[in-house]
Design a protein around this motif. Sequence first.
Motif, PDB file in Angstrom:
ATOM      1  N   GLY A  84      46.755  77.703  30.177  1.00 55.78           N
ATOM      2  CA  GLY A  84      47.874  77.851  29.263  1.00 55.78           C
ATOM      3  C   GLY A  84      49.001  78.704  29.799  1.00 55.78           C
ATOM      4  O   GLY A  84      49.748  79.319  29.028  1.00 55.78           O
ATOM      5  N   TYR A  85      49.159  78.751  31.121  1.00 57.51           N
ATOM      6  CA  TYR A  85      50.219  79.549  31.720  1.00 57.51           C
ATOM      7  C   TYR A  85      51.587  78.881  31.540  1.00 57.51           C
ATOM      8  O   TYR A  85      51.675  77.665  31.358  1.00 57.51           O
ATOM      9  N   PRO A  86      52.669  79.660  31.640  1.00 53.42           N
ATOM     10  CA  PRO A  86      54.014  79.080  31.534  1.00 53.42           C
ATOM     11  C   PRO A  86      54.262  78.041  32.627  1.00 53.42           C
ATOM     12  O   PRO A  86      53.656  78.083  33.704  1.00 53.42           O
ATOM     13  N   ILE A 122      42.419  84.164  36.559  1.00 51.30           N
ATOM     14  CA  ILE A 122      43.067  85.148  35.690  1.00 51.30           C
ATOM     15  C   ILE A 122      44.111  85.862  36.533  1.00 51.30           C
ATOM     16  O   ILE A 122      43.790  86.610  37.462  1.00 51.30           O
ATOM     17  N   LEU A 123      45.362  85.613  36.210  1.00 55.59           N
ATOM     18  CA  LEU A 123      46.499  86.111  36.970  1.00 55.59           C
ATOM     19  C   LEU A 123      47.205  87.188  36.149  1.00 55.59           C
ATOM     20  O   LEU A 123      47.678  86.918  35.046  1.00 55.59           O
ATOM     21  N   LEU A 124      47.250  88.396  36.678  1.00 56.72           N
ATOM     22  CA  LEU A 124      47.902  89.505  35.978  1.00 56.72           C
ATOM     23  C   LEU A 124      49.318  89.678  36.503  1.00 56.72           C
ATOM     24  O   LEU A 124      49.530  89.991  37.674  1.00 56.72           O
ATOM     25  N   SER A 125      50.286  89.448  35.618  1.00 48.29           N
ATOM     26  CA  SER A 125      51.691  89.547  35.989  1.00 48.29           C
ATOM     27  C   SER A 125      52.489  90.053  34.797  1.00 48.29           C
ATOM     28  O   SER A 125      51.947  90.219  33.695  1.00 48.29           O
ATOM     29  N   GLN A 131      47.885  91.516  27.281  1.00 46.34           N
ATOM     30  CA  GLN A 131      48.102  91.022  25.927  1.00 46.34           C
ATOM     31  C   GLN A 131      48.204  89.505  25.905  1.00 46.34           C
ATOM     32  O   GLN A 131      47.655  88.835  25.027  1.00 46.34           O
ATOM     33  N   PHE A 132      48.906  88.951  26.886  1.00 49.49           N
ATOM     34  CA  PHE A 132      48.988  87.491  27.006  1.00 49.49           C
ATOM     35  C   PHE A 132      47.587  86.897  27.105  1.00 49.49           C
ATOM     36  O   PHE A 132      47.250  85.945  26.383  1.00 49.49           O
ATOM     37  N   HIS A 133      46.758  87.417  27.998  1.00 51.70           N
ATOM     38  CA  HIS A 133      45.435  86.842  28.221  1.00 51.70           C
ATOM     39  C   HIS A 133      44.546  86.940  26.983  1.00 51.70           C
ATOM     40  O   HIS A 133      43.834  85.983  26.646  1.00 51.70           O
ATOM     41  N   LEU A 134      44.602  88.064  26.307  1.00 59.93           N
ATOM     42  CA  LEU A 134      43.743  88.227  25.138  1.00 59.93           C
ATOM     43  C   LEU A 134      44.126  87.253  24.023  1.00 59.93           C
ATOM     44  O   LEU A 134      43.265  86.626  23.407  1.00 59.93           O
ATOM     45  N   GLU A 135      45.418  87.109  23.763  1.00 59.40           N
ATOM     46  CA  GLU A 135      45.869  86.171  22.733  1.00 59.40           C
ATOM     47  C   GLU A 135      45.655  84.723  23.174  1.00 59.40           C
ATOM     48  O   GLU A 135      45.207  83.878  22.386  1.00 59.40           O
ATOM     49  N   ASN A 136      45.969  84.450  24.421  1.00 57.18           N
ATOM     50  CA  ASN A 136      45.867  83.102  24.964  1.00 57.18           C
ATOM     51  C   ASN A 136      44.419  82.633  25.020  1.00 57.18           C
ATOM     52  O   ASN A 136      44.084  81.526  24.573  1.00 57.18           O
ATOM     53  N   TYR A 137      43.551  83.475  25.559  1.00 62.13           N
ATOM     54  CA  TYR A 137      42.148  83.077  25.699  1.00 62.13           C
ATOM     55  C   TYR A 137      41.467  82.955  24.335  1.00 62.13           C
ATOM     56  O   TYR A 137      40.632  82.060  24.130  1.00 62.13           O
ATOM     57  N   LYS A 138      41.821  83.822  23.403  1.00 61.83           N
ATOM     58  CA  LYS A 138      41.245  83.713  22.053  1.00 61.83           C
ATOM     59  C   LYS A 138      41.613  82.376  21.418  1.00 61.83           C
ATOM     60  O   LYS A 138      40.772  81.715  20.781  1.00 61.83           O
ATOM     61  N   LYS A 139      42.862  81.949  21.608  1.00 63.35           N
ATOM     62  CA  LYS A 139      43.298  80.648  21.087  1.00 63.35           C
ATOM     63  C   LYS A 139      42.510  79.511  21.733  1.00 63.35           C
ATOM     64  O   LYS A 139      42.039  78.590  21.042  1.00 63.35           O
ATOM     65  N   ILE A 140      42.372  79.578  23.057  1.00 62.26           N
ATOM     66  CA  ILE A 140      41.675  78.519  23.794  1.00 62.26           C
ATOM     67  C   ILE A 140      40.197  78.464  23.401  1.00 62.26           C
ATOM     68  O   ILE A 140      39.667  77.398  23.081  1.00 62.26           O
ATOM     69  N   ALA A 141      39.535  79.616  23.419  1.00 58.39           N
ATOM     70  CA  ALA A 141      38.109  79.654  23.077  1.00 58.39           C
ATOM     71  C   ALA A 141      37.873  79.212  21.641  1.00 58.39           C
ATOM     72  O   ALA A 141      36.917  78.480  21.337  1.00 58.39           O
ATOM     73  N   VAL A 189      37.559  89.723  27.381  1.00 57.89           N
ATOM     74  CA  VAL A 189      37.371  88.272  27.516  1.00 57.89           C
ATOM     75  C   VAL A 189      35.910  87.903  27.258  1.00 57.89           C
ATOM     76  O   VAL A 189      35.614  86.906  26.582  1.00 57.89           O
ATOM     77  N   ARG A 190      34.986  88.713  27.783  1.00 58.53           N
ATOM     78  CA  ARG A 190      33.558  88.473  27.526  1.00 58.53           C
ATOM     79  C   ARG A 190      33.262  88.566  26.031  1.00 58.53           C
ATOM     80  O   ARG A 190      32.530  87.727  25.477  1.00 58.53           O
ATOM     81  N   GLN A 191      33.818  89.565  25.361  1.00 54.58           N
ATOM     82  CA  GLN A 191      33.563  89.740  23.935  1.00 54.58           C
ATOM     83  C   GLN A 191      34.096  88.561  23.123  1.00 54.58           C
ATOM     84  O   GLN A 191      33.429  88.077  22.193  1.00 54.58           O
TER      85      GLN A 191
END
Length: 272
Positions: A84-86, A122-125, A131-141, A189-191
């Motif tokens: 779900g990256y830009p 997982i790309l940190l930029s 914050q992007f990853h936590l919201e994004n991954y929660k949506k995907i999962a 992400v694990r949680q």
Amino acid sequence: MIISVSRRTDILAHYPDLFEKWLKNGSVEVSNPFNSGQKRKVSLSKKDVDAFVFWTRNALPSLYLLKKLEQNNYPFYLMITYTGYPQMIEKNSPDFETTLYNFRVLSQLFSKERVILRYDPILLSNITDEQFHLENYKKIAGALHKNTKKVIVSLFDPYKFVLKRLKQIEEFKLLEVTEERVVNLLSAVRQISENFSLEIQSCCEGEIFEKAGIKNGACIDYELLNKIFSLDLIYEKDKNQRKNCLCHKSIDLGTYNTCPSKCLYCYANKTK
């Protein structure tokens, strides 16, 4: 013999006609990725193939071929990457709705166990921060957990040729990757995965993932194949992969520098 399709390019998404040709011929000529003049003929006949393992972002263009493999009792499972990256990072990747449809169709046809999510890398930029990853991954999962049982994660690998590509985007900046930062993110992400009853494993990673409670696992997973298809495969490490890789030995049918997806972080596209 396990056939990998493919670490090096997305054959199911972009080359279904070619894959169909190989299956009809019953074999394919595969070049050595480090010496294109060195080739070998690989049989795709039922008696020679223990299983297929597919890597893709979109299996739908090859769905008719997957159905044929199923009808002919070829064991296989699929790993589908979605981050779900830009678009500036992933120029030609399927959108979320297409990915969701992939998981729904494939899990209904072949079972949840045979359709695996890759949230990778997982790309940190500054654009894809914690914050992007936590919201994004929660949506995907949250959307995909009804259609899969497992997610595979790994960190971005800073290959020099990849860094050159990323540096061409003026508004894009990599963040400093410290152990504390990574462990905190991976733990979250694990949680999230556990909240949605998703088994989580890393790909070719080590101690930093273990500190976050994420075990290293195999993408070419002989134990999964044995479990699903009642095979009797005995583990043989793939010596052509990195040190921490736990994958079973396989033959990959892909060719580097041929994937039209052109994700900027991808090691399989070595052009600038």
